[in-house]
Structure formats: C-alpha cells, structure tokens
Design a protein around this motif. Sequence first.
Motif, PDB file in Angstrom:
ATOM      1  N   SER A 149      58.201  -9.576 -34.012  1.00 30.49           N
ATOM      2  CA  SER A 149      56.803  -9.351 -33.647  1.00 30.49           C
ATOM      3  C   SER A 149      56.252 -10.527 -32.830  1.00 30.49           C
ATOM      4  CB  SER A 149      55.975  -9.143 -34.908  1.00 30.49           C
ATOM      5  OG  SER A 149      54.617  -9.007 -34.588  1.00 30.49           O
ATOM      6  N   ASN A 150      56.509 -11.742 -33.284  1.00 27.45           N
ATOM      7  CA  ASN A 150      56.028 -12.930 -32.573  1.00 27.45           C
ATOM      8  C   ASN A 150      56.694 -13.072 -31.208  1.00 27.45           C
ATOM      9  OD1 ASN A 150      54.398 -13.503 -34.755  1.00 27.45           O
ATOM     10  ND2 ASN A 150      55.808 -14.997 -35.631  1.00 27.45           N
ATOM     11  N   ALA A 151      58.003 -12.825 -31.153  1.00 24.61           N
ATOM     12  CA  ALA A 151      58.721 -12.920 -29.873  1.00 24.61           C
ATOM     13  C   ALA A 151      58.191 -11.860 -28.911  1.00 24.61           C
ATOM     14  CB  ALA A 151      60.219 -12.755 -30.085  1.00 24.61           C
ATOM     15  N   TYR A 152      57.993 -10.655 -29.399  1.00 27.14           N
ATOM     16  CA  TYR A 152      57.487  -9.575 -28.555  1.00 27.14           C
ATOM     17  C   TYR A 152      56.105  -9.925 -27.997  1.00 27.14           C
ATOM     18  CZ  TYR A 152      55.931  -4.992 -27.014  1.00 27.14           C
ATOM     19  OH  TYR A 152      55.448  -3.965 -26.250  1.00 27.14           O
ATOM     20  N   ASP A 153      55.250 -10.474 -28.841  1.00 30.84           N
ATOM     21  CA  ASP A 153      53.911 -10.877 -28.378  1.00 30.84           C
ATOM     22  C   ASP A 153      54.008 -11.914 -27.260  1.00 30.84           C
ATOM     23  OD1 ASP A 153      52.755  -9.157 -30.208  1.00 30.84           O
ATOM     24  OD2 ASP A 153      52.211 -10.741 -31.633  1.00 30.84           O
ATOM     25  N   ASN A 154      54.909 -12.898 -27.424  1.00 35.55           N
ATOM     26  CA  ASN A 154      55.105 -13.910 -26.382  1.00 35.55           C
ATOM     27  C   ASN A 154      55.640 -13.282 -25.104  1.00 35.55           C
ATOM     28  OD1 ASN A 154      54.558 -16.784 -27.105  1.00 35.55           O
ATOM     29  ND2 ASN A 154      55.750 -16.201 -28.905  1.00 35.55           N
ATOM     30  N   ILE A 155      56.610 -12.416 -25.243  1.00 35.79           N
ATOM     31  CA  ILE A 155      57.213 -11.763 -24.071  1.00 35.79           C
ATOM     32  C   ILE A 155      56.168 -10.941 -23.339  1.00 35.79           C
ATOM     33  CG2 ILE A 155      58.867  -9.978 -23.367  1.00 35.79           C
ATOM     34  CD1 ILE A 155      60.664 -11.101 -25.731  1.00 35.79           C
ATOM     35  N   GLU A 156      55.404 -10.157 -24.073  1.00 37.86           N
ATOM     36  CA  GLU A 156      54.382  -9.320 -23.449  1.00 37.86           C
ATOM     37  C   GLU A 156      53.289 -10.149 -22.783  1.00 37.86           C
ATOM     38  OE1 GLU A 156      54.086  -5.897 -22.799  1.00 37.86           O
ATOM     39  OE2 GLU A 156      56.204  -6.244 -23.208  1.00 37.86           O
ATOM     40  N   SER A 157      52.968 -11.312 -23.340  1.00 39.61           N
ATOM     41  CA  SER A 157      51.918 -12.132 -22.737  1.00 39.61           C
ATOM     42  C   SER A 157      52.345 -12.684 -21.376  1.00 39.61           C
ATOM     43  CB  SER A 157      51.499 -13.259 -23.673  1.00 39.61           C
ATOM     44  OG  SER A 157      52.509 -14.231 -23.774  1.00 39.61           O
ATOM     45  N   TYR A 158      53.639 -12.802 -21.138  1.00 35.81           N
ATOM     46  CA  TYR A 158      54.141 -13.291 -19.851  1.00 35.81           C
ATOM     47  C   TYR A 158      54.656 -12.170 -18.965  1.00 35.81           C
ATOM     48  CZ  TYR A 158      53.734 -18.075 -21.417  1.00 35.81           C
ATOM     49  OH  TYR A 158      53.227 -19.275 -21.841  1.00 35.81           O
ATOM     50  N   ASN A 159      54.658 -10.959 -19.458  1.00 31.28           N
ATOM     51  CA  ASN A 159      55.166  -9.816 -18.713  1.00 31.28           C
ATOM     52  C   ASN A 159      54.017  -9.147 -17.971  1.00 31.28           C
ATOM     53  OD1 ASN A 159      57.230  -8.223 -17.868  1.00 31.28           O
ATOM     54  ND2 ASN A 159      57.499  -7.136 -19.799  1.00 31.28           N
ATOM     55  N   ASP A 160      53.589  -9.773 -16.886  1.00 29.38           N
ATOM     56  CA  ASP A 160      52.416  -9.346 -16.137  1.00 29.38           C
ATOM     57  C   ASP A 160      52.831  -8.876 -14.748  1.00 29.38           C
ATOM     58  OD1 ASP A 160      49.905  -9.001 -15.068  1.00 29.38           O
ATOM     59  OD2 ASP A 160      49.408 -11.128 -15.027  1.00 29.38           O
ATOM     60  N   PRO A 161      52.459  -7.662 -14.370  1.00 29.98           N
ATOM     61  CA  PRO A 161      52.824  -7.166 -13.037  1.00 29.98           C
ATOM     62  C   PRO A 161      52.251  -8.018 -11.893  1.00 29.98           C
ATOM     63  CG  PRO A 161      51.696  -5.448 -14.301  1.00 29.98           C
ATOM     64  CD  PRO A 161      51.725  -6.672 -15.134  1.00 29.98           C
ATOM     65  N   ASP A 162      51.117  -8.682 -12.147  1.00 27.41           N
ATOM     66  CA  ASP A 162      50.511  -9.517 -11.106  1.00 27.41           C
ATOM     67  C   ASP A 162      51.308 -10.798 -10.867  1.00 27.41           C
ATOM     68  OD1 ASP A 162      48.493  -7.674 -10.785  1.00 27.41           O
ATOM     69  OD2 ASP A 162      47.140  -8.709 -12.179  1.00 27.41           O
ATOM     70  N   THR A 163      52.011 -11.262 -11.885  1.00 29.50           N
ATOM     71  CA  THR A 163      52.857 -12.455 -11.760  1.00 29.50           C
ATOM     72  C   THR A 163      54.256 -12.112 -12.300  1.00 29.50           C
ATOM     73  OG1 THR A 163      52.030 -13.251 -13.876  1.00 29.50           O
ATOM     74  CG2 THR A 163      50.977 -14.137 -11.893  1.00 29.50           C
ATOM     75  N   PRO A 164      55.054 -11.411 -11.498  1.00 28.02           N
ATOM     76  CA  PRO A 164      56.336 -10.890 -11.985  1.00 28.02           C
ATOM     77  C   PRO A 164      57.344 -11.955 -12.411  1.00 28.02           C
ATOM     78  CG  PRO A 164      56.105 -10.539  -9.621  1.00 28.02           C
ATOM     79  CD  PRO A 164      54.804 -11.066 -10.109  1.00 28.02           C
ATOM     80  N   LYS A 165      57.191 -13.170 -11.953  1.00 26.13           N
ATOM     81  CA  LYS A 165      58.133 -14.238 -12.305  1.00 26.13           C
ATOM     82  C   LYS A 165      57.669 -15.069 -13.505  1.00 26.13           C
ATOM     83  CE  LYS A 165      61.041 -13.855  -8.771  1.00 26.13           C
ATOM     84  NZ  LYS A 165      62.395 -13.509  -8.947  1.00 26.13           N
ATOM     85  N   ALA A 166      56.529 -14.738 -14.082  1.00 26.67           N
ATOM     86  CA  ALA A 166      55.969 -15.541 -15.172  1.00 26.67           C
ATOM     87  C   ALA A 166      56.908 -15.605 -16.377  1.00 26.67           C
ATOM     88  CB  ALA A 166      54.615 -15.001 -15.596  1.00 26.67           C
ATOM     89  N   LEU A 167      57.468 -14.478 -16.777  1.00 24.04           N
ATOM     90  CA  LEU A 167      58.373 -14.477 -17.923  1.00 24.04           C
ATOM     91  C   LEU A 167      59.643 -15.269 -17.622  1.00 24.04           C
ATOM     92  CD1 LEU A 167      59.015 -13.572 -20.789  1.00 24.04           C
ATOM     93  CD2 LEU A 167      59.924 -11.442 -19.844  1.00 24.04           C
ATOM     94  N   ASP A 168      60.209 -15.090 -16.442  1.00 20.88           N
ATOM     95  CA  ASP A 168      61.401 -15.863 -16.050  1.00 20.88           C
ATOM     96  C   ASP A 168      61.114 -17.361 -16.041  1.00 20.88           C
ATOM     97  OD1 ASP A 168      62.933 -13.574 -15.762  1.00 20.88           O
ATOM     98  OD2 ASP A 168      62.591 -13.442 -13.590  1.00 20.88           O
ATOM     99  N   ASN A 169      59.979 -17.730 -15.485  1.00 18.99           N
ATOM    100  CA  ASN A 169      59.613 -19.149 -15.446  1.00 18.99           C
ATOM    101  C   ASN A 169      59.421 -19.710 -16.845  1.00 18.99           C
ATOM    102  OD1 ASN A 169      59.679 -19.136 -12.659  1.00 18.99           O
ATOM    103  ND2 ASN A 169      57.495 -18.768 -12.437  1.00 18.99           N
ATOM    104  N   PHE A 170      58.756 -18.950 -17.706  1.00 16.33           N
ATOM    105  CA  PHE A 170      58.538 -19.414 -19.073  1.00 16.33           C
ATOM    106  C   PHE A 170      59.862 -19.562 -19.817  1.00 16.33           C
ATOM    107  CE2 PHE A 170      57.711 -18.506 -23.608  1.00 16.33           C
ATOM    108  CZ  PHE A 170      56.971 -19.638 -23.905  1.00 16.33           C
ATOM    109  N   THR A 171      60.741 -18.574 -19.704  1.00 15.98           N
ATOM    110  CA  THR A 171      62.017 -18.667 -20.424  1.00 15.98           C
ATOM    111  C   THR A 171      62.861 -19.825 -19.904  1.00 15.98           C
ATOM    112  OG1 THR A 171      63.043 -16.985 -19.001  1.00 15.98           O
ATOM    113  CG2 THR A 171      62.107 -16.231 -21.083  1.00 15.98           C
ATOM    114  N   ARG A 172      62.815 -20.067 -18.617  1.00 10.51           N
ATOM    115  CA  ARG A 172      63.559 -21.207 -18.055  1.00 10.51           C
ATOM    116  C   ARG A 172      63.003 -22.527 -18.616  1.00 10.51           C
ATOM    117  NH1 ARG A 172      63.830 -19.490 -13.342  1.00 10.51           N
ATOM    118  NH2 ARG A 172      61.787 -20.130 -12.605  1.00 10.51           N
ATOM    119  N   GLN A 173      61.684 -22.643 -18.667  1.00  8.38           N
ATOM    120  CA  GLN A 173      61.060 -23.856 -19.204  1.00  8.38           C
ATOM    121  C   GLN A 173      61.347 -24.024 -20.690  1.00  8.38           C
ATOM    122  OE1 GLN A 173      56.960 -23.287 -18.196  1.00  8.38           O
ATOM    123  NE2 GLN A 173      57.218 -23.984 -16.084  1.00  8.38           N
ATOM    124  N   ILE A 174      61.256 -22.939 -21.448  1.00  8.70           N
ATOM    125  CA  ILE A 174      61.465 -23.061 -22.886  1.00  8.70           C
ATOM    126  C   ILE A 174      62.921 -23.405 -23.192  1.00  8.70           C
ATOM    127  CG2 ILE A 174      61.932 -20.659 -23.552  1.00  8.70           C
ATOM    128  CD1 ILE A 174      59.637 -23.108 -25.356  1.00  8.70           C
TER     129      ILE A 174
END
Length: 178
Positions: free
Chosen positions: A15-40
């Motif tokens: 549940s917590n991971a999904y919430d984090n993933i969804e918060s970065y899964n934004d069509p307006d910023t398609p690379k946000a999730l990739d950037n976050f996972t790379r940083q983390i």
Amino acid sequence: MAKSLNLARIHELKSNAYDNIESYNDPDTPKALDNFTRQIKQVLLADVSMLASVPEYLPVALFGQVKFAPESMLKWSHWLDNAIQPEWDEFKVSIAFNNSDIPLVQAVRAHSESLLIESCAVLYLLNQEASGAKKKAKPSDNDDDEAEYGQSNSDYDDEDDEDSEEEGYYDQYDDEDR
C-alpha cells in the motif's frame, strides 16, 4: 522449517509503495517516477540502513525492474497464499533483477535478506494487480467508475434520454435550429 511471511506487513508495504509510485506517476511529468527511482537507488546504496525507517522505498526503487518468470508465478502464488518465506536458493531462481540493480540487491541482502524477499513479494503483488487490470475487459466507462469509486455516472450518460432537456438548462446551440 520454513519461515513465515508476515502478510500484514507485506500488504502495508504494498500500500505504501503503491502510494509512492502513484504520486510520481504523473502524465504531465512522465519521467518523474524514473527520476525518483534512480535517486532512491543511489540513496539506498549510500545508506541501506535507512530501509529500517522507510522499507517501502525498496519496492519503489525496484518497481518495473524485476521480472518474474512465468513458471515461478505458481511458486509465488503458493508462497503468498500460505505465508511461506521462500528459502534463498528457491527465491533467487524465481526472480530476475536488472543488472544495474545487482549492487543494490546485494547490499539489501547483506542488510536484511527477509526485507529483500518481502519487497519482491510486494512487487509480485503489484505486478499481479497490474496484469489483472490489463486483462480485465472494461465494459463501459460507467461500470469502471462504479467499480473504482462505488458510484455510477448513469444519471449523466442516459443514452435513452438524448432528446430530453434538463429543467433550467440553456443550450445556446438549440437556438440555431430556430
């Protein structure tokens, strides 16, 4: 004797991971999730002990990068249905990590093998939900909204009442026909 999986913890991590993933899964910023996972991943490699306070970051960091072989799906299903933590030798052949993630996986395993297995269980569950959603036929937008939000839009989408007018509604284009 096999260790047991703490399914309540796995579902909380999911549940917590999904919430984090969804918060970065934004069509307006398609690379946000990739950037976050790379940083983390970089942060976790630098200090893997931080997983003690934010364990959901590991499934987020590995999201989309872990593959489950079709033949291992039955094993994962069995392990989760019976709350069995797989032995390392069984686990390592049931999953495939991205080569670039191997240093992180090794660091996490040295820190907590159980956390690595739990995180992969979370990823398996997220993959199952995603593949289930892809396979599920969407009968109509109304049914989809009702399933997701518990309400129907049938008041707005009545096909039988195309010619009916709503009281108090003015449509400027109605005047063009007159």
